[in-house]
Design a protein around this motif. Structure first.
Motif, PDB file in Angstrom:
ATOM      1  N   GLU A  32      63.011 -45.418   6.210  1.00 33.69           N
ATOM      2  CA  GLU A  32      61.896 -44.987   7.055  1.00 33.69           C
ATOM      3  C   GLU A  32      62.340 -43.883   8.007  1.00 33.69           C
ATOM      4  OE1 GLU A  32      60.578 -48.542   8.925  1.00 33.69           O
ATOM      5  OE2 GLU A  32      59.430 -49.235   7.201  1.00 33.69           O
TER       6      GLU A  32
ATOM      7  N   ASP B 256      48.619 -42.383  16.224  1.00 32.10           N
ATOM      8  CA  ASP B 256      49.712 -43.278  15.856  1.00 32.10           C
ATOM      9  C   ASP B 256      49.468 -44.630  16.513  1.00 32.10           C
ATOM     10  OD1 ASP B 256      52.039 -44.206  14.757  1.00 32.10           O
ATOM     11  OD2 ASP B 256      53.317 -42.600  15.536  1.00 32.10           O
TER      12      ASP B 256
ATOM     13  N   GLU C  11      54.374 -50.464  17.285  1.00 32.55           N
ATOM     14  CA  GLU C  11      54.694 -51.836  16.920  1.00 32.55           C
ATOM     15  C   GLU C  11      55.615 -52.447  17.964  1.00 32.55           C
ATOM     16  OE1 GLU C  11      54.480 -51.745  12.064  1.00 32.55           O
ATOM     17  OE2 GLU C  11      56.388 -51.211  13.019  1.00 32.55           O
TER      18      GLU C  11
ATOM     19  N   VAL D  31      58.037 -57.753  13.393  1.00 34.54           N
ATOM     20  CA  VAL D  31      56.978 -57.189  14.226  1.00 34.54           C
ATOM     21  C   VAL D  31      56.157 -58.340  14.795  1.00 34.54           C
ATOM     22  CG1 VAL D  31      54.919 -55.731  14.270  1.00 34.54           C
ATOM     23  CG2 VAL D  31      56.895 -55.060  12.881  1.00 34.54           C
TER      24      VAL D  31
ATOM     25  N   VAL E   5      50.981 -55.164  17.746  1.00 34.46           N
ATOM     26  CA  VAL E   5      50.691 -53.735  17.585  1.00 34.46           C
ATOM     27  C   VAL E   5      49.851 -53.269  18.768  1.00 34.46           C
ATOM     28  CG1 VAL E   5      49.594 -51.974  16.146  1.00 34.46           C
ATOM     29  CG2 VAL E   5      50.762 -53.904  15.062  1.00 34.46           C
TER      30      VAL E   5
ATOM     31  N   LYS F 116      54.856 -46.318  14.901  1.00 36.28           N
ATOM     32  CA  LYS F 116      54.939 -46.651  13.472  1.00 36.28           C
ATOM     33  C   LYS F 116      55.199 -45.419  12.609  1.00 36.28           C
ATOM     34  CE  LYS F 116      52.462 -49.124   9.834  1.00 36.28           C
ATOM     35  NZ  LYS F 116      53.616 -49.988   9.502  1.00 36.28           N
ATOM     36  N   LYS F 117      54.531 -44.307  12.900  1.00 32.75           N
ATOM     37  CA  LYS F 117      54.678 -43.099  12.082  1.00 32.75           C
ATOM     38  C   LYS F 117      55.858 -42.240  12.550  1.00 32.75           C
ATOM     39  CE  LYS F 117      49.726 -42.776  11.019  1.00 32.75           C
ATOM     40  NZ  LYS F 117      48.508 -41.945  11.180  1.00 32.75           N
TER      41      LYS F 117
ATOM     42  N   ARG G 196      58.305 -43.023  14.623  1.00 36.24           N
ATOM     43  CA  ARG G 196      59.530 -43.807  14.777  1.00 36.24           C
ATOM     44  C   ARG G 196      60.150 -43.724  16.173  1.00 36.24           C
ATOM     45  NH1 ARG G 196      58.508 -47.305  12.122  1.00 36.24           N
ATOM     46  NH2 ARG G 196      60.656 -48.071  11.988  1.00 36.24           N
TER      47      ARG G 196
END
Length: 279
Positions: free
Chosen positions: A107, A182, A185, A220, A223, A258-259, A261
């Motif tokens: 990721e 975005d 988490e 996780v 969110v 999440k996107k 990082r």
């Protein structure tokens, strides 16, 4: 009053005054220590490593040094050592490896470089990745990450061990920032320090390898989105493996986009105090 009584009385007054001064100084030092601790900025430092990789022991040693010599400037280093599994077919199966940590590194690979993971790789706050044994670069990136405003996270009310599990209260204040479109988490990790292996095959055959806090579990627990102004609260629990040393466990909670990082905030506590572990 005789001279001897007068001298004794003066001495008592002087001693009392000295003790009061000493208590004030001690209290001041303690207060300053608490203030210094509160002023530290948590920075997540991840190391993707493997016992089968001959280039990894120096990086493992660097992460252990960063973890033990706290703080680094204004940074509180929170070490996460993640053992990938793509070295396991090269002669030595790393007992701490997991496909989960490999997936996590993939990721990062798409965001930080050309999409090809490697070891040892160090990642600071999810934004900077580099060869994990480069100490000067690591310190520079950690100090840079500590200059960024972070979301405040609290971990409290750690329950006694019951049914081989432990529970926490987690509170995340409003997000300091988040990238448009975005989500963030909330991640809970359990790490164990003091782990080591006598490697019997592969590139490190014959070596006794010692590790900094190794990630044992990561999940996780919630969110938050761009509307996360009200914060987040949860009471997660973790089942404790019988093979883990309770006294060496830490709970780490961090918030990560999440996107993109990017890690927005973090906190760490010991899971079990020594007196609790002996019960």
């Amino acid at each position: 009053m005789s001279f001897m009584r007068w001298r004794a009385a003066v001495g008592s007054v002087w001693l009392a005054g000295f003790l009061v001064w000493g208590l004030r100084v001690s209290s001041g030092v303690q207060t300053q220590t608490n203030l210094d601790a509160a002023a530290r900025v948590p920075v997540i430092v991840e190391l993707f490593t493997s016992e089968g990789c001959s280039s990894c022991p120096p990086a493992d040693a660097l992460l252990a040094e960063l973890d033990s010599r706290q703080p680094l400037g204004s940074a509180e280093v929170i070490a996460l050592e993640e053992h990938v599994d793509y070295w396991d077919q090269q002669g030595w199966r790393d007992p701490f490896s997991s496909a989960i940590w490999t997936s996590r590194q993939y990721e990062y690979a798409g965001k930080l470089h050309n999409g090809t993971p490697y070891t040892p790789e160090m990642v600071v706050d999810g934004t900077q990745g580099f060869v994990g044994s480069r100490g000067a670069v690591a310190r520079q990136e950690i100090e840079k990450a500590a200059s960024v405003k972070k979301t405040r996270i609290e971990i409290s009310d750690i329950s006694p061990v019951q049914n081989k599990s432990v529970a926490f209260k987690v509170r995340v204040e409003r997000l300091s920032s988040i990238a448009p479109r975005d989500t963030a988490e909330i991640v809970l990790a359990i790490t164990e320090s003091g782990l080591h292996s006598a490697v019997k095959a592969g590139e490190n055959s014959g070596a006794e390898l010692h590790h900094s806090p190794v990630v044992r579990e990561l999940k996780v627990i919630g969110v938050m989105g761009n509307n996360g102004e009200e914060g987040f609260q949860a009471q997660p629990s973790v089942k404790l493996d019988a093979k883990w040393n309770l006294e060496n466990l830490r709970a780490v909670v961090f918030v990560q986009e999440k996107k993109n990082r990017r890690i927005l905030g973090a906190a760490v506590v010991k899971v079990i105090e020594k007196d609790m572990a002996s019960r």
